[in-house]
Enzyme design. Sequence first.
Site, PDB file in Angstrom:
ATOM      1  N   HIS A 110       0.830  -1.203   0.000  1.00 33.03           N
ATOM      2  CA  HIS A 110       0.000   0.000   0.000  1.00 33.03           C
ATOM      3  C   HIS A 110       0.868   1.257   0.000  1.00 33.03           C
ATOM      4  O   HIS A 110       1.971   1.252   0.544  1.00 33.03           O
ATOM      5  CB  HIS A 110      -0.924   0.004   1.223  1.00 33.03           C
ATOM      6  CG  HIS A 110      -2.055  -0.964   1.124  1.00 33.03           C
ATOM      7  ND1 HIS A 110      -1.876  -2.324   1.291  1.00 33.03           N
ATOM      8  CD2 HIS A 110      -3.371  -0.767   0.867  1.00 33.03           C
ATOM      9  CE1 HIS A 110      -3.049  -2.926   1.141  1.00 33.03           C
ATOM     10  NE2 HIS A 110      -3.965  -2.016   0.879  1.00 33.03           N
ATOM     11  N   PRO A 111       0.354   2.324  -0.566  1.00 29.50           N
ATOM     12  CA  PRO A 111       1.116   3.584  -0.583  1.00 29.50           C
ATOM     13  C   PRO A 111       1.013   4.316   0.743  1.00 29.50           C
ATOM     14  O   PRO A 111       0.086   4.097   1.531  1.00 29.50           O
ATOM     15  CB  PRO A 111       0.426   4.386  -1.688  1.00 29.50           C
ATOM     16  CG  PRO A 111      -1.003   3.922  -1.606  1.00 29.50           C
ATOM     17  CD  PRO A 111      -0.936   2.451  -1.277  1.00 29.50           C
ATOM     18  N   SER A 169      -6.827   4.109  -4.861  1.00 28.17           N
ATOM     19  CA  SER A 169      -6.102   4.864  -3.839  1.00 28.17           C
ATOM     20  C   SER A 169      -6.070   6.351  -4.170  1.00 28.17           C
ATOM     21  O   SER A 169      -6.212   7.204  -3.283  1.00 28.17           O
ATOM     22  CB  SER A 169      -4.672   4.335  -3.689  1.00 28.17           C
ATOM     23  OG  SER A 169      -4.665   3.101  -3.003  1.00 28.17           O
ATOM     24  N   GLU A 191      -9.490   7.779  -3.353  1.00 29.45           N
ATOM     25  CA  GLU A 191      -9.741   7.808  -1.910  1.00 29.45           C
ATOM     26  C   GLU A 191      -8.953   8.929  -1.231  1.00 29.45           C
ATOM     27  O   GLU A 191      -9.506   9.662  -0.397  1.00 29.45           O
ATOM     28  CB  GLU A 191      -9.393   6.448  -1.306  1.00 29.45           C
ATOM     29  CG  GLU A 191     -10.387   5.352  -1.689  1.00 29.45           C
ATOM     30  CD  GLU A 191      -9.835   3.951  -1.571  1.00 29.45           C
ATOM     31  OE1 GLU A 191     -10.576   2.998  -1.865  1.00 29.45           O
ATOM     32  OE2 GLU A 191      -8.651   3.800  -1.204  1.00 29.45           O
ATOM     33  N   GLN A 192      -7.687   9.071  -1.576  1.00 29.52           N
ATOM     34  CA  GLN A 192      -6.893  10.129  -0.949  1.00 29.52           C
ATOM     35  C   GLN A 192      -7.383  11.511  -1.372  1.00 29.52           C
ATOM     36  O   GLN A 192      -7.395  12.451  -0.570  1.00 29.52           O
ATOM     37  CB  GLN A 192      -5.411   9.938  -1.266  1.00 29.52           C
ATOM     38  CG  GLN A 192      -4.817   8.677  -0.636  1.00 29.52           C
ATOM     39  CD  GLN A 192      -3.310   8.742  -0.469  1.00 29.52           C
ATOM     40  OE1 GLN A 192      -2.724   9.812  -0.372  1.00 29.52           O
ATOM     41  NE2 GLN A 192      -2.677   7.578  -0.410  1.00 29.52           N
ATOM     42  N   PHE A 210       0.998   3.110   7.235  1.00 27.62           N
ATOM     43  CA  PHE A 210      -0.188   3.388   8.038  1.00 27.62           C
ATOM     44  C   PHE A 210      -1.430   3.148   7.200  1.00 27.62           C
ATOM     45  O   PHE A 210      -1.571   3.689   6.108  1.00 27.62           O
ATOM     46  CB  PHE A 210      -0.150   4.839   8.519  1.00 27.62           C
ATOM     47  CG  PHE A 210      -1.347   5.271   9.313  1.00 27.62           C
ATOM     48  CD1 PHE A 210      -1.561   4.780  10.585  1.00 27.62           C
ATOM     49  CD2 PHE A 210      -2.249   6.185   8.781  1.00 27.62           C
ATOM     50  CE1 PHE A 210      -2.667   5.188  11.331  1.00 27.62           C
ATOM     51  CE2 PHE A 210      -3.350   6.606   9.518  1.00 27.62           C
ATOM     52  CZ  PHE A 210      -3.556   6.101  10.791  1.00 27.62           C
TER      53      PHE A 210
END
Length: 293
Positions: free
Chosen positions: A69-70, A86, A89-90, A121
């Site tokens: 994951h990033p 992603s 979402e971000q 995280f």
Amino acid sequence: MPLTLDQLNRMSAAEFAACLGDTFERAPWVAEAASTSRPFATVTVLHEAMIGALRAASRERQLDFLRGHPDLAGKAARAGALTRDSKSEQASVGLDSLSEDEFARFHRLNDAYKVKFGFPFMISVRRHTRDSILAQFERRAGNDVASEFAAALQEVFFITRLRIAGKVSGDGMPQVNGRLSTHVLDTHAGRPAAGIAVELYEFAGERPCRIATAITNSDGRTDQPLIGGRPLPIGRYELRFAVGNHFRSRGIDVGDPPFLDIVPLRFSIAEPEGHYHVPLLCTPWSYSTYRGS
């Protein structure tokens, strides 16, 4: 258009994996493993099977999955190297438009977290405000490795549940959306208050940011939820009601300036999939509220 559950149940294993392989970040093997449990009776059962495949994997494979994951607001985001999910979402919480100072803060938190735990995280950003993400970042940094590993997998559950709900339609959809509503009652007149301007603000630090506006209808409600069709981001909010104009329009002597003009109600949201009903009961000289249903 979303895929239907019936379509997924009829696909070959390869087709199934091709359609859902990106649901779990860079880990098509999760969909491949879950495909053997078909047919699925509900979309919720489908998601549970995919989560079950991840939880049944070895600790090493789970760790490799998390490491795929990033970082939040990390270098991959700035370089445009995120997966489509992603990236979306971000961006939904503004992590794609941070100032240099904000980016540096996330970078420091990301680095310290990975040094301690060995993986990025994990948090379902669509269920949080930016303030809540930072609060979770700092709180969970105090966990031991075993507790944080479990917390990371739980966040994967939330992330992928939202992704599945967006990709698949059918019976038994998972509960992923919340709702924020209001209702204004003029208790001086004993009836709903129509035509009141309502503003909703979300707090970023101590700065309120307006995120929705509405006018109450003849029933004293807004025609649509103030937030709906998505999770309610955990965070602090304020509703502002322009009651002064309402009472002036009724010909009531409310003073000049009026004793009550804009009524603010500050509250917090802690349940992203819950229903928060925040009504206002008001007279020209008083008001009250509660969490309704």
